[in-house]
Write an enzyme that holds these catalytic residues in place. Structure first.
Site, PDB file in Angstrom:
ATOM      1  N   THR A 130      -4.133   0.801  -7.063  1.00 40.94           N
ATOM      2  CA  THR A 130      -3.308   1.767  -6.355  1.00 40.94           C
ATOM      3  C   THR A 130      -4.063   3.083  -6.255  1.00 40.94           C
ATOM      4  OG1 THR A 130      -2.275   2.035  -8.535  1.00 40.94           O
ATOM      5  CG2 THR A 130      -1.035   0.812  -6.876  1.00 40.94           C
ATOM      6  N   ASP A 176      -9.409  -3.100  -7.155  1.00 45.23           N
ATOM      7  CA  ASP A 176      -8.395  -3.172  -6.099  1.00 45.23           C
ATOM      8  C   ASP A 176      -7.118  -2.537  -6.646  1.00 45.23           C
ATOM      9  OD1 ASP A 176      -6.797  -6.026  -4.393  1.00 45.23           O
ATOM     10  OD2 ASP A 176      -6.555  -3.846  -4.181  1.00 45.23           O
ATOM     11  N   ASP A 196      -4.477  -7.272 -13.885  1.00 49.11           N
ATOM     12  CA  ASP A 196      -3.529  -6.305 -13.330  1.00 49.11           C
ATOM     13  C   ASP A 196      -2.550  -5.900 -14.430  1.00 49.11           C
ATOM     14  OD1 ASP A 196      -2.487  -5.609 -10.130  1.00 49.11           O
ATOM     15  OD2 ASP A 196      -1.202  -5.099 -11.845  1.00 49.11           O
TER      16      ASP A 196
HETATM   17  N1  SAM Z   1      -4.216  -2.420  -1.449  1.00 51.07           N
HETATM   18  C1  SAM Z   1      -3.552  -1.512  -2.357  1.00 51.07           C
HETATM   19  C2  SAM Z   1      -4.061  -0.103  -2.185  1.00 51.07           C
HETATM   20  O1  SAM Z   1      -5.136   0.099  -1.601  1.00 51.07           O
HETATM   21  O2  SAM Z   1      -3.347   0.803  -2.664  1.00 51.07           O
HETATM   22  C3  SAM Z   1      -3.733  -2.013  -3.768  1.00 51.07           C
HETATM   23  C4  SAM Z   1      -3.050  -3.301  -3.964  1.00 51.07           C
HETATM   24  S1  SAM Z   1      -2.810  -3.903  -5.563  1.00 51.07           S
HETATM   25  C5  SAM Z   1      -1.128  -4.300  -5.442  1.00 51.07           C
HETATM   26  C6  SAM Z   1      -2.860  -2.486  -6.627  1.00 51.07           C
HETATM   27  C7  SAM Z   1      -2.659  -2.925  -8.066  1.00 51.07           C
HETATM   28  O3  SAM Z   1      -3.326  -2.039  -8.965  1.00 51.07           O
HETATM   29  C8  SAM Z   1      -1.191  -2.935  -8.534  1.00 51.07           C
HETATM   30  O4  SAM Z   1      -0.752  -4.263  -8.674  1.00 51.07           O
HETATM   31  C9  SAM Z   1      -1.202  -2.180  -9.869  1.00 51.07           C
HETATM   32  O5  SAM Z   1      -0.376  -2.772 -10.845  1.00 51.07           O
HETATM   33  C10 SAM Z   1      -2.685  -2.251 -10.227  1.00 51.07           C
HETATM   34  N2  SAM Z   1      -3.161  -1.244 -11.187  1.00 51.07           N
HETATM   35  C11 SAM Z   1      -3.070   0.107 -11.094  1.00 51.07           C
HETATM   36  N3  SAM Z   1      -3.634   0.688 -12.180  1.00 51.07           N
HETATM   37  C12 SAM Z   1      -4.104  -0.326 -12.968  1.00 51.07           C
HETATM   38  C13 SAM Z   1      -4.792  -0.373 -14.221  1.00 51.07           C
HETATM   39  N4  SAM Z   1      -5.101   0.758 -14.908  1.00 51.07           N
HETATM   40  N5  SAM Z   1      -5.130  -1.582 -14.724  1.00 51.07           N
HETATM   41  C14 SAM Z   1      -4.823  -2.723 -14.052  1.00 51.07           C
HETATM   42  N6  SAM Z   1      -4.163  -2.750 -12.862  1.00 51.07           N
HETATM   43  C15 SAM Z   1      -3.808  -1.550 -12.339  1.00 51.07           C
END
Ligand code: SAM
Length: 292
Positions: free
Chosen positions: A162, A160, A110
């Site tokens: 955003t 998983d 993440d």
């Molecule tokens: N259940 C949520 C939804 O459907 O929107 C997603 C939950 S999770 C918290 C989403 C995660 O994606 C976040 O913690 C964010 O930091 C991560 N994220 C977004 N873009 C990313 C990337 N390019 N590399 C790694 N993590 C990423």
């Protein structure tokens, strides 16, 4: 997003709809270099995590999402051992993956360590598996990490993330998905959160299927499931197979699973493979052609 007279609201202007939860107080308000992380105590839905004003999870309904983002893919794969999670910083998906005793390695990547810190403080039930010796938590951009992974390194990749905006946008595009195809071993399975069937079938979901096809994933299927706190209350996960169909799964193993679930079951999995009529061709991908 507003906190008027103790309500948190997330509005979707383009859809003319909003979602609100009555909140008692704000527990966290942190701006990391990547996102605005907030946690609220709600009156009836447990704690609420938002990123940049968007609902990520509530204590009450996150099980729906975390179970459907893990178990269908893992029971679709013939023998999953090595799992990669891109995103998933709240660690709920990681916890579900580690319930599978045959999984030997679960790497979570993440971009924002602040999300995991917030989860540990306010959603400890989601981070309870983080000390499992099979788990490795990394904090970096998944777009960069995937390029450093070797061919055939993983059996299952879970995206998983955003919504497809900002630094998450590239996770829904062919160049990244082609790298995922490369790091998956033959017979590997990808699962990606793919937004709302009601709101996004003719946009994000359609475009994702196109990007997956371009990346070499001929076998694809989108599984709808409820998440009341997400836009429209109806969400989806899209499965894609590296040389294997994804509309079949180890039903006997799913039925015989030794761990508890509150939503997932072999029947739920089988039911989710039956696409809604209005998006049947899209949701079934090649499977509707090869299996009729
Ligand atoms: N259940 C949520 C939804 O459907 O929107 C997603 C939950 S999770 C918290 C989403 C995660 O994606 C976040 O913690 C964010 O930091 C991560 N994220 C977004 N873009 C990313 C990337 N390019 N590399 C790694 N993590 C990423």
């Amino acid at each position: 997003m507003s906190l008027d007279d103790q309500w948190f609201s997330e509005a979707f202007e383009s859809e003319g709809v909003a979602f609100s939860l009555r909140v008692r107080r704000k527990l966290l308000d942190e701006r990391t270099r990547y996102q605005h992380i907030e946690v609220f105590e709600t009156s009836h839905w447990g704690n609420l995590l938002t990123l940049d004003g968007c609902v990520m999870l509530t204590g009450r309904d996150n099980f729906l999402y975390h179970e459907m983002m893990s178990h269908p893919a893992l029971f679709t794969h013939a023998a999953p051992r090595r799992v990669l999670i891109i995103g998933g910083g709240d660690c709920g998906t990681l916890r579900e993956v580690l319930r599978h005793p045959d999984v030997t390695d679960a790497v979570q990547v993440d971009i924002d360590e602040g999300v995991t810190r917030a989860a540990a403080r306010f959603f400890p039930e989601l981070t309870e598996a983080n000390d499992d010796p099979r788990a490795e938590l990394r904090f970096e951009d998944g777009l960069a990490y995937i390029k450093s992974s070797g061919d055939g390194t993983f059996d299952v990749v879970i995206i998983d993330s955003t919504d497809p905006v900002g630094f998450a946008e590239g996770l829904f595009e062919a160049p990244f998905l082609r790298e995922v195809h490369r790091v998956l071993a033959d017979g590997g399975v990808l699962v990606q959160q793919s937004e709302s069937p009601l709101l996004h079938s003719e946009s994000i979901i359609r475009d994702l299927h196109g990007a997956l096809d371009e990346a070499g994933f001929a076998h694809r299927v989108t599984l709808p499931f409820p998440v009341p706190s997400y836009p429209s209350g109806w969400w989806s996960a899209t499965l894609a197979g590296k040389g294997v169909p994804v509309n079949r799964f180890r039903q006997a193993d799913a039925d015989a699973r030794a761990f508890p679930t509150r939503y997932y079951s072999a029947d739920v999995h089988r039911g989710a493979l039956a696409p809604p009529a209005f998006c049947a061709a899209l949701f079934s991908g090649l499977e509707s052609v090869t299996t009729g």
